[in-house]
Write a protein that holds these residues in place. Structure first.
Motif, PDB file in Angstrom:
ATOM      1  N   ILE A  65      -3.093  38.009 -20.618  1.00  0.00           N
ATOM      2  CA  ILE A  65      -1.912  37.090 -21.294  1.00  0.00           C
ATOM      3  C   ILE A  65      -1.270  35.622 -20.209  1.00  0.00           C
ATOM      4  O   ILE A  65      -1.376  34.950 -20.229  1.00  0.00           O
ATOM      5  N   ALA A  66      -1.414  36.301 -18.679  1.00  0.00           N
ATOM      6  CA  ALA A  66      -1.364  36.035 -17.841  1.00  0.00           C
ATOM      7  C   ALA A  66      -2.247  34.934 -17.032  1.00  0.00           C
ATOM      8  O   ALA A  66      -1.744  34.462 -16.688  1.00  0.00           O
ATOM      9  N   ILE A  76       0.344  38.346 -29.047  1.00  0.00           N
ATOM     10  CA  ILE A  76       0.606  38.374 -28.201  1.00  0.00           C
ATOM     11  C   ILE A  76       0.437  40.652 -27.670  1.00  0.00           C
ATOM     12  O   ILE A  76       1.075  40.595 -26.712  1.00  0.00           O
ATOM     13  N   ARG A  77       1.022  41.106 -28.867  1.00  0.00           N
ATOM     14  CA  ARG A  77       1.656  42.140 -28.995  1.00  0.00           C
ATOM     15  C   ARG A  77       0.260  43.582 -29.022  1.00  0.00           C
ATOM     16  O   ARG A  77       0.914  44.504 -28.976  1.00  0.00           O
ATOM     17  N   TRP A  78      -0.615  42.833 -28.794  1.00  0.00           N
ATOM     18  CA  TRP A  78      -2.616  44.138 -28.771  1.00  0.00           C
ATOM     19  C   TRP A  78      -2.559  43.711 -27.427  1.00  0.00           C
ATOM     20  O   TRP A  78      -3.595  44.167 -26.933  1.00  0.00           O
ATOM     21  N   ILE A 100       6.388  40.193 -24.020  1.00  0.00           N
ATOM     22  CA  ILE A 100       6.299  40.169 -22.814  1.00  0.00           C
ATOM     23  C   ILE A 100       6.688  40.015 -21.368  1.00  0.00           C
ATOM     24  O   ILE A 100       6.655  40.959 -20.529  1.00  0.00           O
ATOM     25  N   LYS A 101       8.362  40.117 -21.965  1.00  0.00           N
ATOM     26  CA  LYS A 101       9.708  40.582 -20.677  1.00  0.00           C
ATOM     27  C   LYS A 101      10.209  42.045 -20.801  1.00  0.00           C
ATOM     28  O   LYS A 101      10.061  42.504 -19.464  1.00  0.00           O
ATOM     29  N   ALA A 102       9.856  42.239 -21.657  1.00  0.00           N
ATOM     30  CA  ALA A 102      10.163  43.721 -21.797  1.00  0.00           C
ATOM     31  C   ALA A 102       8.768  44.704 -20.935  1.00  0.00           C
ATOM     32  O   ALA A 102       9.119  45.461 -20.607  1.00  0.00           O
TER      33      ALA A 102
END
Length: 761
Positions: free
Chosen positions: A571-572, A563-565, A609-611
């Motif tokens: 992602i979506a 996720i972080r990269w 993800i939200k941020a």
């Protein structure tokens, strides 16, 4: 000492652990408590510290409560005495709780491989209240009678070392065959030597070279042989299975097969008729593998091509001879007459003409190179043959284990090909007991790497597939992964050096993008660094990137993604493109400029993800040039079409290297100019009431236990911490020290605002 905000200067990037700031040199006598938070506590009617409290110096204005596991029975104590079985190391501050030695390590596991052994264990259940745990390994050998044991001496080789281990694993080599060994695993901490009681340990008993004694032939046919054998006389534990290795005589180096069974016999099928095979057997117990027993040679029966006495034999032979003659006449005629009649005459070819190549469904245009995914092959083994060179196992010398991958061990060693100089290499091996799918997935990385030829892409030397274990051989990168490399050298490089590393990574990614290859897991952990600090892109095992990465998390559309990269659209919608690799490259830039900090710190994956969806982007790392942070922000554009291409990124970095003056303006100059609200990691001091809340607010929550163990229980006690104190309690990364010290300045500022003056000591 002036503790006003003006007295605190930022930590220089090259300042190392233990080197205090000029205005902070010297360890404060005791831990002073500012009057704006804590009142006069622990003082008797006579003005001395009452029992249960202490004052380190007569100059200290206040008494401090004795830390856990310590006491003071008299008034006016200058320090607290540790309870029985608890101790304070010489370097421990007086406010730190007393601690005790750890218990023994737990869950020991041994894996024996003939004359070497790997020992693994779990940390002790009770660390004694400290986090400076190390491990020692003591060895005894018993050649015969267990009562006649002696120390192993210096002949054994422990990798990485025998004493002072910080990891729970060690490899021991140079063991004697057919010998009983006892290894005592001992856990130690900073107060172990102060305890009069012996250190606690746990023992592992192993026996080397457990040989299978006898191999017996039972029966054979034209294409199979059945074997039986007896197990070892003194097995080291319960026998789990037997391993049978066989190969054609004089063909061991070219090809051999390994089979496994839990029985004392086996039928080997699929052999060639009239062929001699060599068989060897070894046992595997709960303590590891033994040695192979004495080899035995067996020959399969001859296969008769025609049954003897068959009445039709003369007719068959006559028809065969006649057919052969007709075929020979036909071929000769075709080569003599014009190609128009038979079509076998090859047209004259222009040597300068460049032909189009049709390769597995893809047309390669002259001068172009296109990445071919191994999964497009009907036979994945053909992809390995097309793109990876087969290496004879005898050319490889394995020297030491340097890590472990999903499929097996990773070792360093040497490769000496005929006619070439010997070179250092990294060797990935496929562990025993693999399935055919695991073998294909393992070799797919070689099929991918073999298509690349770029100085910033890890180079494939070749593969070993004709014998076991199956291996992938690559160039050796002395400095390992980029993230750990940077953490170990925090603050040691100039900005130009860091930009040079980033330029190399971007150049490698441009090459991959030009070949239409999408990496999907670009991160500092997947960049390797050689002895010349050249960075090379690695980890092309796509089959495991999305499923087994420790940084990955499940997405709403299924599967796991780091996720972080990863870009928002990947992602979506699982939409991976070169543009999503550019997003990941921006995160790598942030990792490099922050010397290996974890992106988004301790935020959960869902919070990340939200941020990002709400427009948040990582702030500039400390001392990061503004132009580099702007390039990061360009890589993190929400619309993938707005992100730069890798070719553009390389050009930008080249210009910066040629004009280093562009790097002088720092992105965080304004952020740290007295307005802490511009730094998203600085909490609102008015809402912070505990040390844990303060650490969480500055994204340093991983150090809660360090602060608590050192006795920093309230905000009043942390306002006098300096860089030496941070090193002492385990905060050794310069970037983390900077963040904590800057926040402490804010606490000082809040105190001075409450009292209308700066705090002076």
């Amino acid at each position: 000492m002036d503790l006003s905000p003006a007295a605190h200067t930022p930590l220089h990037p090259q300042q190392r652990c233990g080197q205090d700031l000029p205005s902070q040199r010297g360890y404060p006598l005791g831990f002073y408590v500012s009057s704006w938070r804590l009142g006069l506590g622990g003082i008797s009617s006579r003005g001395a510290c009452r029992p249960g409290f202490y004052k380190a110096s007569s100059l200290d204005p206040y008494c401090m409560k004795c830390p856990p596991h310590s006491y003071s029975h008299q008034e006016g104590s200058s320090q607290c005495t540790c309870e029985k079985s608890y101790f304070r190391a010489e370097t421990d501050p007086r406010a730190m709780p007393c601690t005790r030695p750890p218990t023994a390590p737990e869950n020991p596991i041994s894996t024996t491989n003939e004359t070497s052994i790997t020992l693994e264990w779990s940390p002790p259940r009770d660390s004694g209240g400290r986090n400076d745990i190390t491990y020692d390994v003591h060895c005894k050998k018993c050649a015969g009678d267990p009562r006649e044991c002696s120390l192993c001496g210096s002949v054994l080789h422990f990798i990485p070392r025998q004493f002072g281990l910080t990891y729970t694993k060690v490899l021991v080599t140079n063991l004697l065959p057919h010998t009983n060994y006892t290894f005592d695993l001992e856990a130690l901490n900073g107060v172990s030597e102060l305890s009069p009681s012996p250190n606690q340990y746990i023992s592992i008993n192993v026996t080397t070279s457990q040989a299978v004694n006898v191999i017996l032939k039972e029966r054979k046919s034209k294409d199979s042989i059945t074997l039986a054998w007896q197990g070892p006389d003194h097995a080291n534990g319960l026998i789990v299975e037997y391993e049978v290795i066989y190969y054609e005589k004089n063909q061991k180096d070219q090809n051999y097969t390994v089979l496994k069974t839990k029985s004392n016999s086996m039928t080997v099928d699929g052999l060639k008729p009239g062929t001699t095979y060599v068989f060897r057997v070894r046992a595997r117990t709960s303590g590891g593998h033994g040695t192979y027993g004495g080899e035995i040679e067996l020959e399969t029966s001859q296969e008769d091509m025609l049954a003897i006495g068959d009445p039709n034999q003369p007719t068959i032979m006559a028809v065969s001879v006649a057919g052969g003659i007709v075929l020979l006449i036909f071929l000769v005629t075709c080569f003599v007459v014009s190609g128009r009649h038979c079509g076998y005459i090859k047209a004259k070819q222009d040597p300068d003409e460049e032909k189009l190549q049709f390769h597995h469904g893809q047309v390669r245009l002259p001068g172009s190179r296109t990445y071919v995914h191994p999964h497009t092959y009907e036979d994945p083994n053909q992809a390995v043959r097309d793109f990876a060179k087969e290496i004879d196992a005898s050319c490889i010398r394995i020297e030491r284990v340097i890590g472990a991958g999903e499929f097996g061990e990773v070792c360093s060693g040497r490769l000496k090909l005929p006619g070439k100089r010997e070179i250092y290499v990294a060797i990935k091996s496929l562990k025993a007991g693999y399935s055919e799918k695991q073998r294909r997935d393992f070799l797919s990385e070689a099929s991918i790497m073999g298509q690349f030829d770029n100085p910033n892409i890890i180079h494939l030397e070749g593969v070993v597939t004709k014998c076991k274990p199956v291996m992938i051989i690559t160039e050796y990168m002395e400095n390992g992964s980029l993230d750990s490399f940077l953490r170990k050298r925090d603050g040691q490089f100039t900005v130009i050096q860091l930009v040079g590393m980033l330029r190399g990574i971007a150049s490698g990614m441009k090459y991959l993008s030009d070949m239409n290859y999408i990496h999907r897991d670009l991160a500092a952990r997947n960049i390797l660094v050689n002895s010349n600090f050249v960075c090379k892109v690695s980890d092309f095992g796509l089959s495991r990137v999305l499923e087994d990465d420790p940084e990955a998390a499940y997405t709403t559309r299924g599967g796991k993604i780091p996720i972080r990269w990863t870009a928002p659209e990947a992602i979506a919608y699982r939409k991976f493109t070169s543009a999503s690799d550019v997003w990941s490259y921006g995160i790598v830039m942030w990792e490099v400029m922050s010397y290996g900090e974890r992106p988004y710190w301790e935020m959960s994956n869902q919070d990340v993800i939200k941020a990002i969806d709400e427009g948040y982007r990582l702030p500039a790392p400390m001392d990061c040039p503004a132009v580099l942070h702007q390039l990061m922000l360009d890589c993190w554009q929400k619309a993938r079409g707005d992100r730069p291409k890798f070719g553009q990124i390389v050009n930008i970095l080249d210009k910066l290297i040629r004009n280093p003056s562009c790097l002088k303006t720092l992105a965080n100059d304004a952020a740290w100019s007295g307005n802490s609200l511009q730094d998203p990691c600085t909490p609102d001091s008015s809402t912070i009431t505990t040390v844990d809340e303060w650490l969480d607010g500055i994204k340093m929550g991983q150090y809660k236990e360090n602060f608590a163990s050192a006795g920093y229980a309230t905000l009043d006690t942390v306002v006098y911490i300096n860089s030496s104190d941070l090193c002492r309690i385990g905060v050794t990364l310069v970037g983390h020290q900077k963040r904590i010290l800057w926040s402490i300045q804010n606490l000082h500022t809040m105190a001075s605002q409450m009292h209308g003056t700066h705090i002076q000591v």
